[in-house]
Design a protein around this motif. Structure first.
Motif, PDB file in Angstrom:
ATOM      1  N   GLN A  80       1.159  -1.228  -0.053  1.00 38.82           N
ATOM      2  CA  GLN A  80      -0.085   0.115  -0.358  1.00 38.82           C
ATOM      3  C   GLN A  80       0.550   0.813  -0.110  1.00 38.82           C
ATOM      4  OE1 GLN A  80      -3.400   0.381   0.015  1.00 38.82           O
ATOM      5  NE2 GLN A  80      -3.039  -2.261  -0.949  1.00 38.82           N
ATOM      6  N   LEU A  81       2.387   1.535   0.569  1.00 36.55           N
ATOM      7  CA  LEU A  81       2.663   1.907   0.948  1.00 36.55           C
ATOM      8  C   LEU A  81       3.811   2.027  -0.871  1.00 36.55           C
ATOM      9  CD1 LEU A  81       4.049   1.957   4.551  1.00 36.55           C
ATOM     10  CD2 LEU A  81       2.387   3.528   3.408  1.00 36.55           C
ATOM     11  N   GLY A  82       3.571   1.540  -1.972  1.00 38.60           N
ATOM     12  CA  GLY A  82       4.636   1.385  -2.849  1.00 38.60           C
ATOM     13  C   GLY A  82       5.739   0.830  -2.811  1.00 38.60           C
ATOM     14  N   ILE A  83       5.945  -0.184  -2.151  1.00 46.55           N
ATOM     15  CA  ILE A  83       7.233  -0.953  -1.917  1.00 46.55           C
ATOM     16  C   ILE A  83       6.827  -2.318  -1.844  1.00 46.55           C
ATOM     17  CG2 ILE A  83       8.628  -2.008   0.201  1.00 46.55           C
ATOM     18  CD1 ILE A  83       8.092   0.901   1.198  1.00 46.55           C
ATOM     19  N   SER A  84       7.369  -3.027  -2.975  1.00 49.96           N
ATOM     20  CA  SER A  84       7.549  -4.264  -3.829  1.00 49.96           C
ATOM     21  C   SER A  84       7.924  -5.166  -2.840  1.00 49.96           C
ATOM     22  CB  SER A  84       7.954  -4.203  -4.916  1.00 49.96           C
ATOM     23  OG  SER A  84       7.252  -5.446  -5.859  1.00 49.96           O
ATOM     24  N   SER A  85       7.057  -6.495  -1.894  1.00 48.47           N
ATOM     25  CA  SER A  85       7.944  -6.979  -1.509  1.00 48.47           C
ATOM     26  C   SER A  85       7.723  -8.777  -1.985  1.00 48.47           C
ATOM     27  CB  SER A  85       6.750  -7.105   0.202  1.00 48.47           C
ATOM     28  OG  SER A  85       7.100  -6.175   0.817  1.00 48.47           O
ATOM     29  N   THR A  86       8.825  -9.785  -1.129  1.00 48.93           N
ATOM     30  CA  THR A  86       8.484 -10.852  -1.652  1.00 48.93           C
ATOM     31  C   THR A  86       8.611 -11.402  -0.181  1.00 48.93           C
ATOM     32  OG1 THR A  86      10.075 -11.125  -3.549  1.00 48.93           O
ATOM     33  CG2 THR A  86       9.599 -12.961  -2.683  1.00 48.93           C
ATOM     34  N   VAL A  87       7.576 -12.445  -0.160  1.00 45.37           N
ATOM     35  CA  VAL A  87       6.915 -12.912   0.878  1.00 45.37           C
ATOM     36  C   VAL A  87       7.198 -14.363   0.429  1.00 45.37           C
ATOM     37  CG1 VAL A  87       5.437 -13.570   2.688  1.00 45.37           C
ATOM     38  CG2 VAL A  87       5.852 -11.207   1.674  1.00 45.37           C
ATOM     39  N   VAL A  88       8.152 -14.983   1.870  1.00 46.67           N
ATOM     40  CA  VAL A  88       9.188 -16.627   1.749  1.00 46.67           C
ATOM     41  C   VAL A  88       8.791 -16.860   2.489  1.00 46.67           C
ATOM     42  CG1 VAL A  88      11.095 -18.015   1.317  1.00 46.67           C
ATOM     43  CG2 VAL A  88      10.674 -16.331  -0.587  1.00 46.67           C
ATOM     44  N   SER A  89       7.940 -17.904   3.031  1.00 48.13           N
ATOM     45  CA  SER A  89       8.275 -19.206   4.172  1.00 48.13           C
ATOM     46  C   SER A  89       8.993 -20.392   3.910  1.00 48.13           C
ATOM     47  CB  SER A  89       6.615 -19.508   3.813  1.00 48.13           C
ATOM     48  OG  SER A  89       6.685 -20.549   5.578  1.00 48.13           O
ATOM     49  N   LEU A 147      17.767 -14.699  -3.723  1.00 46.97           N
ATOM     50  CA  LEU A 147      17.045 -13.031  -2.783  1.00 46.97           C
ATOM     51  C   LEU A 147      17.721 -11.863  -2.450  1.00 46.97           C
ATOM     52  CD1 LEU A 147      14.581 -15.292  -0.502  1.00 46.97           C
ATOM     53  CD2 LEU A 147      13.751 -13.547  -2.521  1.00 46.97           C
ATOM     54  N   ALA A 148      19.221 -12.176  -2.323  1.00 48.88           N
ATOM     55  CA  ALA A 148      19.779 -10.775  -2.164  1.00 48.88           C
ATOM     56  C   ALA A 148      20.519 -10.674  -3.250  1.00 48.88           C
ATOM     57  CB  ALA A 148      20.762 -11.738  -1.453  1.00 48.88           C
ATOM     58  N   SER A 149      20.194 -11.425  -4.449  1.00 47.32           N
ATOM     59  CA  SER A 149      20.968 -10.919  -5.746  1.00 47.32           C
ATOM     60  C   SER A 149      19.850 -10.240  -6.581  1.00 47.32           C
ATOM     61  CB  SER A 149      21.220 -12.036  -6.934  1.00 47.32           C
ATOM     62  OG  SER A 149      20.207 -12.906  -6.838  1.00 47.32           O
ATOM     63  N   THR A 150      18.868  -9.467  -5.877  1.00 48.29           N
ATOM     64  CA  THR A 150      17.410  -9.104  -7.003  1.00 48.29           C
ATOM     65  C   THR A 150      16.687  -8.270  -5.797  1.00 48.29           C
ATOM     66  OG1 THR A 150      15.707 -11.407  -6.349  1.00 48.29           O
ATOM     67  CG2 THR A 150      17.606 -11.245  -8.629  1.00 48.29           C
ATOM     68  N   HIS A 151      17.144  -8.031  -5.105  1.00 52.91           N
ATOM     69  CA  HIS A 151      16.426  -7.170  -3.740  1.00 52.91           C
ATOM     70  C   HIS A 151      17.278  -6.270  -3.530  1.00 52.91           C
ATOM     71  CE1 HIS A 151      13.605 -10.696  -4.028  1.00 52.91           C
ATOM     72  NE2 HIS A 151      12.474 -10.236  -3.984  1.00 52.91           N
ATOM     73  N   ARG A 152      16.651  -5.007  -2.733  1.00 60.09           N
ATOM     74  CA  ARG A 152      17.452  -3.942  -1.611  1.00 60.09           C
ATOM     75  C   ARG A 152      17.556  -4.308  -0.139  1.00 60.09           C
ATOM     76  NH1 ARG A 152      13.772   0.359  -2.285  1.00 60.09           N
ATOM     77  NH2 ARG A 152      15.109   2.144  -1.077  1.00 60.09           N
ATOM     78  N   LEU A 153      16.511  -5.761  -0.192  1.00 61.63           N
ATOM     79  CA  LEU A 153      16.795  -5.563   1.083  1.00 61.63           C
ATOM     80  C   LEU A 153      16.547  -6.567   1.746  1.00 61.63           C
ATOM     81  CD1 LEU A 153      17.788  -4.872   4.231  1.00 61.63           C
ATOM     82  CD2 LEU A 153      14.832  -3.467   4.120  1.00 61.63           C
ATOM     83  N   MET A 170      18.581  -7.641   7.767  1.00 64.96           N
ATOM     84  CA  MET A 170      17.909  -6.908   8.758  1.00 64.96           C
ATOM     85  C   MET A 170      16.951  -8.111   9.613  1.00 64.96           C
ATOM     86  SD  MET A 170      15.335  -3.705   9.888  1.00 64.96           S
ATOM     87  CE  MET A 170      14.084  -3.851   9.088  1.00 64.96           C
ATOM     88  N   ARG A 171      17.468  -8.210  10.703  1.00 68.75           N
ATOM     89  CA  ARG A 171      16.760  -9.580  11.495  1.00 68.75           C
ATOM     90  C   ARG A 171      15.929  -9.048  12.754  1.00 68.75           C
ATOM     91  NH1 ARG A 171      21.273 -12.077  14.552  1.00 68.75           N
ATOM     92  NH2 ARG A 171      22.327  -9.077  14.525  1.00 68.75           N
ATOM     93  N   VAL A 197      10.299   0.342   6.391  1.00 67.20           N
ATOM     94  CA  VAL A 197      10.310   1.655   5.582  1.00 67.20           C
ATOM     95  C   VAL A 197      11.697   2.323   5.870  1.00 67.20           C
ATOM     96  CG1 VAL A 197       9.200   3.948   5.337  1.00 67.20           C
ATOM     97  CG2 VAL A 197       7.681   1.247   5.629  1.00 67.20           C
ATOM     98  N   LYS A 198      12.134   2.382   7.103  1.00 67.02           N
ATOM     99  CA  LYS A 198      12.679   3.110   7.861  1.00 67.02           C
ATOM    100  C   LYS A 198      14.532   2.718   7.636  1.00 67.02           C
ATOM    101  CE  LYS A 198      15.379   6.310  10.589  1.00 67.02           C
ATOM    102  NZ  LYS A 198      16.359   5.756  10.191  1.00 67.02           N
ATOM    103  N   ARG A 199      14.475   1.328   7.369  1.00 67.46           N
ATOM    104  CA  ARG A 199      15.839   0.768   7.078  1.00 67.46           C
ATOM    105  C   ARG A 199      15.533   0.891   5.679  1.00 67.46           C
ATOM    106  NH1 ARG A 199      19.445  -3.485   8.410  1.00 67.46           N
ATOM    107  NH2 ARG A 199      21.030  -3.361   7.453  1.00 67.46           N
ATOM    108  N   LEU A 200      14.959   1.024   4.346  1.00 71.58           N
ATOM    109  CA  LEU A 200      14.912   1.248   3.375  1.00 71.58           C
ATOM    110  C   LEU A 200      15.341   2.806   2.668  1.00 71.58           C
ATOM    111  CD1 LEU A 200      12.069  -0.745   1.491  1.00 71.58           C
ATOM    112  CD2 LEU A 200      15.102  -1.100   1.469  1.00 71.58           C
ATOM    113  N   GLU A 201      14.969   3.217   3.633  1.00 71.67           N
ATOM    114  CA  GLU A 201      15.496   4.912   3.935  1.00 71.67           C
ATOM    115  C   GLU A 201      16.973   5.357   3.966  1.00 71.67           C
ATOM    116  OE1 GLU A 201      12.796   6.976   6.274  1.00 71.67           O
ATOM    117  OE2 GLU A 201      10.478   7.054   5.055  1.00 71.67           O
TER     118      GLU A 201
END
Length: 307
Positions: A206-215, A230-236, A267-268, A301-305
C-alpha cells in the motif's frame, strides 16, 4: 497448527502400527483422540523429558517411528544431552515435537518461552529442524517427517493460526516456499510469524514498496540457494521469527550472506538476545518485541530509507 498435526498424525498411526506417540504428561485435550484410537501406540512418560527421549531413542532403534511431544522448551532444553547422544548420534527415527514455540505460553513466564530452541537444535549434527508457518505447511512437513523419518525437531504454534496457503503446498525437505514475488524487499519468515509477515507485506504494498514473501519452514537443512537468489534481486532482506535473533532463521541467513559475499543488507527481526522479564499473552509480547505487522512494516520503511 497443533490441531492439524494431531489430525494428520492420527491418520498415519491408524495405518502404521509402528508409529508411537510419547508425551510428557500434558496436552490431553488434543491427545485424547489419539489415545482412544491407538492406545497401544501411546505412552505417557510423565514429567520426565530425559526419560521420554531416551525411551524414544530405544524404541526407534527397535523399529518404531516415534514422536515425542511437550511444550517447546521442555522436550528440547531439558533433555538436550539425550537428544544429542541418544537420538541424533544414532540417527534414530525420532521426531521431537515442541508446541507453542516462541511466546505462545507468554503468561507463564520465561521458563515457558521457547526463544532459543531453533538455535540449539540446528547446532546438533544430523538433526532436521522445521517450523511450519501455517496449518497447511504443518501437514506438508509432517508428511515428509513420517515418510523420511527423523531425527528431527518439529516446532509448532498453538494459537489457532490461520491458513495462509489455500491448499497444502509442495514443501520438499530443506526448501523454502515463495508466496509472492516483489522487487524491493524480501521478507523471509519461519514458524507462526508467517500470517503476520503476509499482513506486513500488504501494508508495504500500500506504501508502494514491492515485497517478496518467503516462508522458510526448514531451518536445517536450510535453503541457502533461495537466500542467495533473494539477496541478488532485492534491495533489502528481512528475516522475521518468534525466536531470538541469535542463531535462528536470521543467523542462518546471515551465515549464508557472509560466506557468499553478498552486498544485500540483512535486517533480523525477532526477540532480543536477552532473557524476557515481561509476561503477558502472545499478542502482547509480540507487541513488546516488535513482532506486529505495523512494527515490521515501519522498520522496513525506515531501513529502506537509510540504504
Amino acid at each position: 497448527m497443533r490441531t492439524r498435526f494431531f489430525a494428520d498424525l492420527l491418520t498415519a498411526a491408524r495405518s502404521d502400527p509402528n508409529l508411537v506417540l510419547i508425551t510428557g504428561d500434558l496436552g490431553f485435550g488434543v491427545v485424547e483422540p489419539f489415545v482412544e484410537a491407538c492406545p497401544a501406540q501411546f505412552v505417557n512418560a510423565g514429567v520426565a523429558e530425559q526419560n521420554m527421549t531416551g525411551m524414544a531413542a530405544g524404541m526407534a532403534m527397535a523399529g518404531a517411528k516415534v514422536f515425542t511431544y511437550s511444550i517447546a522448551n521442555f522436550p528440547t532444553m531439558r533433555c538436550l544431552e539425550q537428544i544429542r547422544n541418544d537420538v541424533a548420534y544414532h540417527g534414530a527415527d525420532v521426531v521431537i515435537v515442541g508446541v507453542g514455540g516462541g511466546l505462545a505460553y507468554g503468561a507463564l513466564g520465561m521458563s515457558h518461552h521457547a526463544t532459543e530452541d531453533i538455535a540449539v537444535m540446528r547446532a546438533i549434527p544430523g538433526l532436521a529442524v522445521v517450523a511450519p508457518g501455517d496449518p497447511e505447511e504443518t501437514g506438508a512437513v509432517l508428511m515428509d517427517l513420517i515418510e523420511r523419518g527423523g531425527p528431527a525437531y518439529l516446532r509448532l504454534g498453538k494459537a489457532g493460526e490461520r491458513s495462509v496457503h489455500a491448499s497444502r503446498p509442495d514443501v520438499a525437505r530443506g526448501q523454502a516456499v515463495t508466496l509472492r514475488n516483489g522487487t524491493d524487499v524480501a521478507l523471509v519468515s519461519t514458524g507462526a510469524m508467517l500470517p503476520v509477515v503476509v499482513d506486513a507485506a500488504d501494508d508495504l504494498d500500500q506504501l508502494g514498496i514491492s515485497s517478496t514473501v518467503v516462508s522458510s519452514p526448514w531451518i536445517a537443512p536450510f535453503d541457502e540457494s533461495t537466500v542467495r537468489r533473494l539477496a541478488s534481486t532485492h534491495r533489502l532482506m528481512v528475516t522475521v521469527e518468534e525466536h531470538s535473533i541469535t542463531g535462528g532463521l536470521g543467523g542462518a541467513a546471515a551465515e549464508v550472506l557472509a560466506e557468499s559475499g553478498s552486498a544485500c543488507p540483512l535486517m533480523r527481526i525477532g526477540v532480543s538476545h536477552k532473557f524476557n522479564s515481561v509476561v503477558g499473552d502472545q499478542g502482547y509480547l509480540r507487541e513488546v518485541h516488535g513482532l506486529t505487522r505495523q512494527s515490521i512494516s515501519k522498520r522496513v520503511v525506515k531501513r529502506l530509507e537509510d540504504i
